[in-house]
Write an enzyme that holds these catalytic residues in place. Structure first.
Site, mmCIF file in Angstrom:
data_model
loop_
_atom_site.group_PDB
_atom_site.id
_atom_site.type_symbol
_atom_site.label_atom_id
_atom_site.label_comp_id
_atom_site.label_asym_id
_atom_site.label_seq_id
_atom_site.Cartn_x
_atom_site.Cartn_y
_atom_site.Cartn_z
ATOM 1 N N CYS A 42 0.787 -1.232 0.000
ATOM 2 C CA CYS A 42 0.000 0.000 0.000
ATOM 3 C C CYS A 42 0.821 1.284 0.000
ATOM 4 O O CYS A 42 2.034 1.269 -0.158
ATOM 5 C CB CYS A 42 -1.009 -0.050 1.130
ATOM 6 S SG CYS A 42 -2.277 -1.320 0.837
ATOM 7 N N ASP A 43 0.117 2.392 0.251
ATOM 8 C CA ASP A 43 0.560 3.728 -0.138
ATOM 9 C C ASP A 43 1.937 4.148 0.365
ATOM 10 O O ASP A 43 2.753 4.647 -0.390
ATOM 11 C CB ASP A 43 -0.457 4.762 0.341
ATOM 12 C CG ASP A 43 -1.797 4.607 -0.348
ATOM 13 O OD1 ASP A 43 -2.224 3.460 -0.543
ATOM 14 O OD2 ASP A 43 -2.423 5.616 -0.680
ATOM 15 N N SER A 50 -5.565 11.948 -2.111
ATOM 16 C CA SER A 50 -5.537 10.507 -2.332
ATOM 17 C C SER A 50 -5.429 10.225 -3.822
ATOM 18 O O SER A 50 -5.855 11.027 -4.659
ATOM 19 C CB SER A 50 -6.830 9.892 -1.789
ATOM 20 O OG SER A 50 -7.014 8.593 -2.297
ATOM 21 N N CYS A 109 -6.705 -1.066 -3.261
ATOM 22 C CA CYS A 109 -7.934 -0.532 -3.855
ATOM 23 C C CYS A 109 -7.843 -0.519 -5.378
ATOM 24 O O CYS A 109 -6.802 -0.239 -5.956
ATOM 25 C CB CYS A 109 -8.215 0.857 -3.301
ATOM 26 S SG CYS A 109 -8.419 0.874 -1.507
#
Length: 549
Positions: free
Chosen positions: A121-122, A466, A193
């Site tokens: 993830c990010d 985001s 996502c």
């Protein structure tokens, strides 16, 4: 072959060290093999990480089969979606530095010969890449893969649909029951996502810079191909050790510019600017903001990915993934080494586009220029960034009155209270690296604006957006408000002009008025404690990647 790990296992003086290794079950034969650290971001709170145990087991198998000894250790991971919209988001960006530090500590203390990073993830993947560059040993990254799309009423869904549903409920366009049905259907299982948000963009950047195997980024989390890539990555790190190929021989200026080229072609998250600059800093590579605009002018936007367009990461995978994008961009690429043993142009040449609707030819692009732009001007002298691929061209030029908020919470209340008018330029400040602190993302207000049906509102912040954000949203404004940047001096009603064609963002206030405001300006102070207090005291500006100094 001499190895770094010899420092912990060779010679009679290392008998105590070997005794501890033997307590782990390490055999005499294994003492002669390379020791490989595996940084595993597995946890049970992040959907992109909940499946990483199985990938790490395949990495271990690959390492052992190729003649290495695997040692697994954990690193943290924060789910930005769960942290979004409240004080928890201030901890997300600082976690990147924690991850880089934790991996460096484990690698250097135990003198691992090689490193495999397993994360999704990010902030996790950027932190891992920063650590690999910092430690400069043979290293490879296995990204965990995207989640499958959700589905409701025959329509594919992603997390952005749920965030935008909040605005629709506020506007009376959706009932609470319908939103509940949507939230239950949007996220069907493990993985990052579904669209080209920050997690998946960084996976694509990792592959494009040559630090993960071809096909890794877009292969879904639940696809058996991801297990095979994990196994092959374990094997590959041993080859890198034999060849003496360290991370900084892969993460070069050419490699990072290739990553920017793929970023422009896909129209990735604005956060990649922040993370690529930070990785470049750790690798000692002179990447600068001007590189993004220069590359964006040369490389077209060829894949209209979510959230700005219709295509999910699964669609990109079925179209050939990042190798297919590289194939279409081959004339733009600088040749560079990759962890696969092939150069990036060899990877590109061996691939092909399987769906030209998803990955369009450079001769017939979505947009003639790349998907990101760096804007400068009197409001952002040191730069700001916008995901232009997600902005309707009717809003590429806009001048409007400022609506100023000293923080995201006040802005969100005004948006949901329908206090914003079409044409306004919403300014959210004191949310930068130092002022936030932690440079929180603004998916809640941007999604609320979309859900409420606004079409002509610009949002400007010294915080971040985001990867799920769409619309005219300009972030990373530098210098930030807490550092005394011009954004700190904006007042309600000031005119702000945005021109994506000219790559400018200007505050239309006369210089003598600005001088008068600056003379009486005092920064707004937050009462920070713990890690946020330390982070605010040491973090640099967004224009250098918000790295700690």
């Amino acid at each position: 072959m001499s190895m770094r790990s010899d420092l912990v296992k060779k010679g009679y003086t290392r008998a105590p060290n070997r005794s501890l290794l033997r307590s782990l079950g390490v055999t005499d034969h294994e003492m002669e093999r390379p020791f490989i650290g595996i940084a595993n971001a597995y946890n049970t709170i992040v959907p992109g990480h909940v499946h990483l145990r199985s990938l790490t087991e395949k990495v271990k198998e690959g390492i052992a089969a190729a003649g290495g000894v695997p040692f697994e250790f954990g690193v943290i991971g924060i789910c930005d979606g769960i942290a979004m919209g409240h004080a928890g988001m201030r901890y997300s960006l600082p976690s990147r530095e924690n991850i880089a530090d934790a991996i460096e500590l484990m690698v250097q203390a135990h003198r691992f010969d090689g490193l495999v990073c397993v994360g999704t993830c990010d902030k996790i993947v950027p932190g891992m890449l920063m650590a690999a560059a910092r430690c400069n040993i043979p290293a490879i990254v296995v990204t965990g893969g995207p989640m499958l799309p959700g589905c409701l009423g025959g329509k594919e869904l992603s997390l952005t649909d749920v965030f935008e549903g909040v605005g629709k409920v506020a506007a009376g366009k959706m009932t609470g029951a319908e939103l509940h049905e949507l939230e239950c259907a949007a996220m069907p299982g493990c993985g990052s996502c579904q669209g080209l948000y920050t997690a998946n963009t960084m996976a694509c950047m990792t592959e494009a810079m040559g630090m993960s195997l071809p096909g890794c980024a877009a292969t879904p989390a639940v696809d058996a191909g991801k297990l095979r890539i994990a196994y092959e990555s374990g094997e590959a790190v041993l080859r890198l050790i034999r060849e003496g190929r360290n991370a900084r021989q892969i993460i070069t200026h050419a490699a990072l510019k290739n990553a920017v080229r793929v970023d422009m072609a896909l129209g990735g998250s604005t956060n990649t600017v922040l993370h690529l600059m930070a990785i470049a800093t750790e690798a000692g590579v002179p990447l600068v903001l001007d590189d993004f605009n220069a590359i964006g002018e040369a490389v077209p936007h060829i894949s209209h990915m979510q959230p700005g367009g219709p295509h999910s990461m699964v669609a990109l995978h079925r179209a050939g993934g990042v190798p297919a994008v590289l194939h279409e961009l081959i004339d733009h690429l600088e040749d560079a080494q990759t962890v696969s043993g092939k150069t990036i142009r060899e990877v590109a040449a061996a691939a092909g586009v399987l769906d030209p609707v998803v990955i369009q030819p450079t001769s017939d692009p979505v947009h003639a220029a790349g998907g990101l732009k760096i804007l400068t001007g009197s409001l952002a002298p040191r730069g700001s960034v916008v995901k232009c691929s997600a902005v309707d061209e009717a809003m590429w030029r806009h001048t409007g009155p400022a609506r100023v908020f000293d923080g995201e919470d006040d802005a969100m209340k005004a948006i949901l209270g329908r206090e914003i008018r079409e044409g306004d330029v919403v300014v959210i400040r004191y949310e930068g690296p130092k002022g936030g602190p932690g440079m929180p993302e603004m998916l809640s207000p941007t999604s609320a604006l979309v859900g409420l049906g606004y079409h002509r509102v610009v949002l400007v912040t010294d915080g971040r957006f985001s990867g799920g954000t769409r619309g005219p949203c300009i972030g990373h404004v530098a210098p930030e408000a807490a550092a005394g940047g011009p954004i700190a001096l904006v007042e309600d009603g000031d005119r702000i002009a945005v021109d994506l064609y000219e790559k400018r963002i200007d505050l239309l206030v006369e210089a003598e008025v600005m001088d008068g405001r600056r003379a009486i300006w005092k920064p707004k102070e937050r009462e920070n404690t713990g890690i946020l207090k330390r982070y605010a005291a040491t973090v640099g500006g967004a224009e250098i990647g918000a790295v700690q100094r």
